[in-house]
Design an enzyme around this catalytic site. Structure first.
Site, PDB file in Angstrom:
ATOM      1  N   ARG A  35      23.351 -44.716   3.946  1.00  0.00           N
ATOM      2  CA  ARG A  35      22.440 -46.798   4.251  1.00  0.00           C
ATOM      3  C   ARG A  35      22.862 -47.005   2.978  1.00  0.00           C
ATOM      4  O   ARG A  35      22.961 -46.300   1.807  1.00  0.00           O
ATOM      5  CB  ARG A  35      21.063 -46.513   5.113  1.00  0.00           C
ATOM      6  CG  ARG A  35      19.943 -45.382   4.984  1.00  0.00           C
ATOM      7  CD  ARG A  35      18.931 -45.869   4.873  1.00  0.00           C
ATOM      8  NE  ARG A  35      18.896 -47.176   4.435  1.00  0.00           N
ATOM      9  CZ  ARG A  35      18.712 -47.013   2.831  1.00  0.00           C
ATOM     10  NH1 ARG A  35      17.896 -46.625   2.608  1.00  0.00           N
ATOM     11  NH2 ARG A  35      18.254 -49.027   2.441  1.00  0.00           N
ATOM     12  N   CYS A  79      12.815 -53.322   2.684  1.00  0.00           N
ATOM     13  CA  CYS A  79      13.613 -52.544   2.419  1.00  0.00           C
ATOM     14  C   CYS A  79      13.421 -51.857   1.105  1.00  0.00           C
ATOM     15  O   CYS A  79      12.809 -51.582   0.619  1.00  0.00           O
ATOM     16  CB  CYS A  79      15.141 -53.173   3.463  1.00  0.00           C
ATOM     17  SG  CYS A  79      16.532 -52.142   3.752  1.00  0.00           S
ATOM     18  N   ASP A 124      23.771 -57.473   1.867  1.00  0.00           N
ATOM     19  CA  ASP A 124      25.041 -56.738   2.032  1.00  0.00           C
ATOM     20  C   ASP A 124      26.032 -57.587   2.206  1.00  0.00           C
ATOM     21  O   ASP A 124      27.522 -56.872   2.536  1.00  0.00           O
ATOM     22  CB  ASP A 124      24.230 -56.495   4.381  1.00  0.00           C
ATOM     23  CG  ASP A 124      23.027 -55.445   3.502  1.00  0.00           C
ATOM     24  OD1 ASP A 124      23.507 -53.928   3.614  1.00  0.00           O
ATOM     25  OD2 ASP A 124      21.839 -55.796   3.683  1.00  0.00           O
TER      26      ASP A 124
HETATM   27  C1  RUB Z   1      19.664 -51.301   3.906  1.00  0.00           C
HETATM   28  C2  RUB Z   1      19.566 -52.833   2.765  1.00  0.00           C
HETATM   29  C3  RUB Z   1      19.472 -53.125   2.077  1.00  0.00           C
HETATM   30  C4  RUB Z   1      20.829 -53.913   1.178  1.00  0.00           C
HETATM   31  C5  RUB Z   1      21.592 -53.189  -0.448  1.00  0.00           C
HETATM   32  O1  RUB Z   1      19.903 -51.874   5.033  1.00  0.00           O
HETATM   33  O2  RUB Z   1      19.217 -53.948   3.876  1.00  0.00           O
HETATM   34  O3  RUB Z   1      19.230 -54.538   1.591  1.00  0.00           O
HETATM   35  O4  RUB Z   1      22.138 -52.671   1.854  1.00  0.00           O
HETATM   36  O5  RUB Z   1      21.194 -52.073  -0.678  1.00  0.00           O
HETATM   37  P1  RUB Z   1      20.197 -50.400   5.800  1.00  0.00           P
HETATM   38  P2  RUB Z   1      22.190 -51.910  -1.510  1.00  0.00           P
HETATM   39  O6  RUB Z   1      19.258 -49.342   5.522  1.00  0.00           O
HETATM   40  O7  RUB Z   1      20.271 -50.688   7.275  1.00  0.00           O
HETATM   41  O8  RUB Z   1      21.429 -49.978   5.622  1.00  0.00           O
HETATM   42  O9  RUB Z   1      21.691 -52.801  -2.853  1.00  0.00           O
HETATM   43  O10 RUB Z   1      21.547 -50.216  -2.175  1.00  0.00           O
HETATM   44  O11 RUB Z   1      23.589 -51.850  -1.662  1.00  0.00           O
END
Ligand code: RUB
Length: 273
Positions: free
Chosen positions: A17, A108, A177
């Site tokens: 994820r 998160c 995202d």
């Molecule tokens: C994860 C989330 C993160 C972004 C960025 O959601 O919202 O803030 O994906 O992450 P989920 P990164 O747990 O539902 O995937 O910086 O690791 O790309």
């Protein structure tokens, strides 16, 4: 199960994820398929299935579009390199966003945010981080563990406690995202945190590479199984909904920290045209 099915399954069930990790795993699966079968039908099928596995985050979509356009092993290698290193690359640039003694709130688990903070720590910056638990799947525990393992002081709180701690917070930093014309898409709960921040004159930064810039016409906000929140039979007569991302409108965003610098909303909106 083949390589493609395994990758899709891991993304759907959230064993893998976070926007960047999803893109890394997706591109690796595509690489294996291309090595076996070239850029033909199997490749196109893999691209479609991977993109659909979690459709909100744009990084995998952008990576796939670039590879589809170039159709070379070199484009896959370059993409692998970019995705693996972009977090640290952003972290290495000294943006002066964090000041010594700051308390930062994050929500998160974002690899880009964690790497940004870890790099700041390596540069001998002193700061604390308040981490929200992030219901229903508690990704905040991953962030809290990774930061505290790097000797960054962490306070772990429930999502609804952010307002209580507002007097202690100097800035908020989130992952992304999708960076879109409407605003920034990130884990559900980011938007209300940003509103609380603005009301209290706290700057709100998002960290993410330009691979997260989203020119798609529409965005599908994923809603997951309500059972992630509560067993259905405990609230038999209620509708239970589990949207997993929200959009923070630009008026609540101070800047996006990317490999192109600390970009203000107006600059980003120009780049998105
Ligand atoms: C994860 C989330 C993160 C972004 C960025 O959601 O919202 O803030 O994906 O992450 P989920 P990164 O747990 O539902 O995937 O910086 O690791 O790309």
């Amino acid at each position: 199960m083949g390589d493609l099915e395994k990758a899709v399954e891991k993304i759907k069930t959230m064993k893998i994820r976070g926007a960047r990790k999803i893109a890394i795993v997706g591109v690796k699966a595509i690489e294996k398929i291309v090595k076996k079968n070239g850029f033909g039908r199997e490749f196109r099928k893999a691209c479609n299935q991977l993109i659909k596995a979690r459709p909100t985050a744009v990084a995998l979509y952008n990576a796939v579009e670039k590879i589809k356009k170039e159709k070379t092993m070199e484009s896959i290698d370059n993409m692998n390199y970019y995705l693996e290193n972009i977090g640290r690359m952003i972290g290495f640039i000294n943006y002066n966003v964090i000041k010594n003694g700051n308390t930062i709130l994050t929500h998160c688990h974002s690899e880009d945010v964690v790497e940004f903070l870890k790099t700041a720590k390596e540069k001998k910056m002193k700061f604390k981080v308040i981490v929200t638990e992030t219901r229903p799947l508690y990704q905040g525990t991953i962030t809290a563990k990774e930061l505290s393992d790097s000797d960054i002081p962490v306070t772990y709180v429930i999502d609804s406690a952010a307002g209580y701690f507002v007097k202690d917070i100097d800035l908020m930093i989130f992952g992304c995202d999708a960076v879109r014309k409407e605003g920034i898409v990130n884990k559900i709960g980011t938007y209300p945190l940003a509103v609380v921040a603005k009301e209290n004159k706290i700057p709100v930064y998002f960290v993410g590479g330009t691979i997260k810039f989203d020119k798609r016409k529409e965005i599908k906000i994923e809603e997951r199984n309500p059972e992630e929140i509560i067993e259905k039979n405990k609230l038999k007569k209620c509708e239970i909904r589990n949207p997993v991302f929200d959009i923070t409108p630009w008026k609540y965003v101070t800047a996006v920290i990317s490999e192109k610098g600390v970009l203000k909303p107006k600059q980003i909106l120009r780049l998105l045209k």
